[in-house]
Design a protein around this motif. Structure first.
Motif, short mmCIF file in Angstrom:
data_model
loop_
_atom_site.label_atom_id
_atom_site.label_comp_id
_atom_site.label_asym_id
_atom_site.label_seq_id
_atom_site.Cartn_x
_atom_site.Cartn_y
_atom_site.Cartn_z
N ALA A 215 -17.34 60.80 45.09
CA ALA A 215 -17.69 59.51 45.23
C ALA A 215 -16.94 58.34 44.53
N GLU A 216 -16.52 58.89 43.32
CA GLU A 216 -15.88 57.97 42.33
C GLU A 216 -14.35 57.72 43.05
N THR A 217 -13.95 58.79 43.42
CA THR A 217 -12.77 58.74 44.19
C THR A 217 -12.43 57.94 45.26
N VAL A 218 -13.46 58.11 46.09
CA VAL A 218 -13.86 57.40 47.52
C VAL A 218 -13.84 55.82 47.07
N VAL A 219 -14.56 55.42 45.92
CA VAL A 219 -14.60 54.13 45.59
C VAL A 219 -13.37 53.55 45.11
N ALA A 220 -12.79 54.32 44.23
CA ALA A 220 -11.31 54.01 43.68
C ALA A 220 -10.37 53.73 44.65
N GLU A 221 -10.42 54.54 46.00
CA GLU A 221 -9.58 54.46 46.87
C GLU A 221 -9.92 53.32 47.89
N ALA A 222 -11.13 53.07 47.98
CA ALA A 222 -11.59 51.86 48.64
C ALA A 222 -11.42 50.43 47.88
N THR A 223 -11.42 50.61 46.71
CA THR A 223 -10.95 49.31 46.05
C THR A 223 -9.67 49.04 46.01
N SER A 224 -8.82 50.01 46.17
CA SER A 224 -7.39 49.78 46.18
C SER A 224 -6.92 49.11 47.42
N ALA A 225 -7.94 49.99 48.63
CA ALA A 225 -7.40 49.34 49.84
C ALA A 225 -8.03 47.86 50.08
N VAL A 226 -9.18 47.56 49.45
CA VAL A 226 -9.44 46.08 49.40
C VAL A 226 -8.45 45.20 48.83
N MET A 227 -8.03 45.37 47.64
CA MET A 227 -7.07 44.70 46.96
C MET A 227 -5.86 44.61 47.56
N GLU A 228 -5.35 45.67 48.42
CA GLU A 228 -4.18 45.67 48.95
C GLU A 228 -4.37 44.91 50.24
N ALA A 229 -5.55 44.76 50.91
CA ALA A 229 -5.70 43.94 52.13
C ALA A 229 -5.60 42.37 51.52
N HIS A 230 -6.44 42.23 50.34
CA HIS A 230 -6.37 40.80 49.98
C HIS A 230 -5.26 40.28 49.59
N ASP A 231 -4.29 41.17 48.94
CA ASP A 231 -2.79 40.70 48.98
C ASP A 231 -2.18 40.45 50.05
N VAL A 232 -2.37 41.16 51.16
CA VAL A 232 -1.74 40.89 52.43
C VAL A 232 -2.07 39.65 53.04
N VAL A 233 -3.57 39.41 52.72
CA VAL A 233 -4.18 38.07 53.36
C VAL A 233 -3.67 36.72 52.82
#
Length: 323
Positions: A215-233
């Motif tokens: 679960a921690e791995t999934v959360v870390a991956e999701a957080t990274s994806a959110v931050m990357e999407a935020h940078d793209v926006v």
């Protein structure tokens, strides 16, 4: 034995045995004696094969065998599982922690019959003393005659005295232990139950740890994806010089709506003026205003939906980025 040759005047010569016994009679007697001896041997062989084991078993278990006491305990394995789609009542039972696990039951059964279980059991109890009580007969106690008292021999002896089976329908595991004293058999089953509980708890702890880690791995991956999407926006906003294209589109739609309302009002004025004073200069001015408003509406519509630089295309890209 002497043989004499006698000659007769009226018949052929013949051999006679002085004691009066004929050769064919002697061979028949030998065959008869051999047959009787063979029958006796077969009779004794049948007795040895079938009767002797029964007699020996009756003598041993009736006169020599020491009494053995059996203790029995039952339990069911309840393991922790990942989120699996299980319909109906089984899902509810798993949710409240009373569903059984056949996989975990097999693990526990393998453990109870393993050398690790015997080693831990011997470390917790005087197992050799239990199996070698003085009241036990010489054929039943440990170590057995002609065998040593090594750990491997103890493991073999343990396999004869302790059994663990699982009911395939209910999943209940039953442990049966035999010893020469009732308290010894009870101590063995209690200790094995405790060892099985430690094993299952350890498996549950490892499963919980693995689940949390996943679960921690999934959360870390999701957080990274959110931050990357935020940078793209953010890069998109900077490149397009707009914060939210959807809000701009709404504003443009409102502008087009207002302009359309103004055009309708001007057209109404032109119609009214044409009836009252068709050649009035005000009518020409109103028509020019209506044409200007119509051109403005067309420009706003083109900016809203048209080429790739239109607001609609920006909104589409922005919505994909936000998603």
């Amino acid at each position: 034995m002497r043989v004499s040759l006698l000659e007769a005047t009226s018949g052929p010569s013949r051999l006679e045995i002085e004691d009066g016994t004929r050769p064919d009679a002697d061979s028949g007697s030998l065959r008869s004696a051999f047959g009787l001896r063979t029958k006796r041997m077969l009779r004794w062989a049948l007795i040895a094969v079938f009767a002797a084991p029964t007699i020996l078993s009756a003598v041993y278990y009736g006169l020599l065998a020491a009494p053995r006491y059996e203790s029995e305990t039952q339990f069911i394995v309840r393991g922790i599982h990942g989120n699996r789609a299980v319909p109906g009542l089984e899902s509810l039972m798993q949710a409240i922690g009373i569903a059984r696990s056949s996989d975990d039951s097999n693990v526990v059964l393998d453990y109870l019959g393993s050398r690790d279980a015997v080693s831990q059991l011997e470390a917790a109890l005087p197992l050799r003393k239990f199996f070698g009580r003085e009241e036990a007969d010489v054929l039943s106690r440990f170590p057995r005659p002609l065998f040593g008292d090594s750990f491997e021999r103890l493991y073999w002896y343990y396999g004869d005295r302790v059994k663990a089976v699982a009911d395939p329908d209910t999943g209940i595991i039953t442990i049966k232990a035999q010893a020469f004293r009732p308290e010894d058999a009870q101590a063995i089953t209690r200790q094995l139950l405790s060892q099985a509980e430690v094993l299952v708890n350890g498996m549950n702890v490892r499963l919980e740890t693995d689940t949390v880690r996943a679960a921690e791995t999934v959360v870390a991956e999701a957080t990274s994806a959110v931050m990357e999407a935020h940078d793209v926006v953010t890069r998109f906003r900077n490149a397009q010089a707009v914060v939210d294209p959807s809000q701009n589109a709404i504003a443009q739609l409102n502008t087009i709506s207002d302009l359309s309302g103004q055009v309708d009002r001007v057209l109404a004025q032109i119609a009214e003026s044409g009836k009252m004073a068709p050649s009035s200069p005000a009518t020409v001015a109103l028509k020019a205003k209506a044409d200007a408003l119509t051109a403005q509406i067309a420009s706003e519509q083109k900016a809203l939906a048209g080429p790739q630089s239109a607001v609609a295309d920006k909104v589409s890209v922005y919505e994909r980025l936000i998603l």
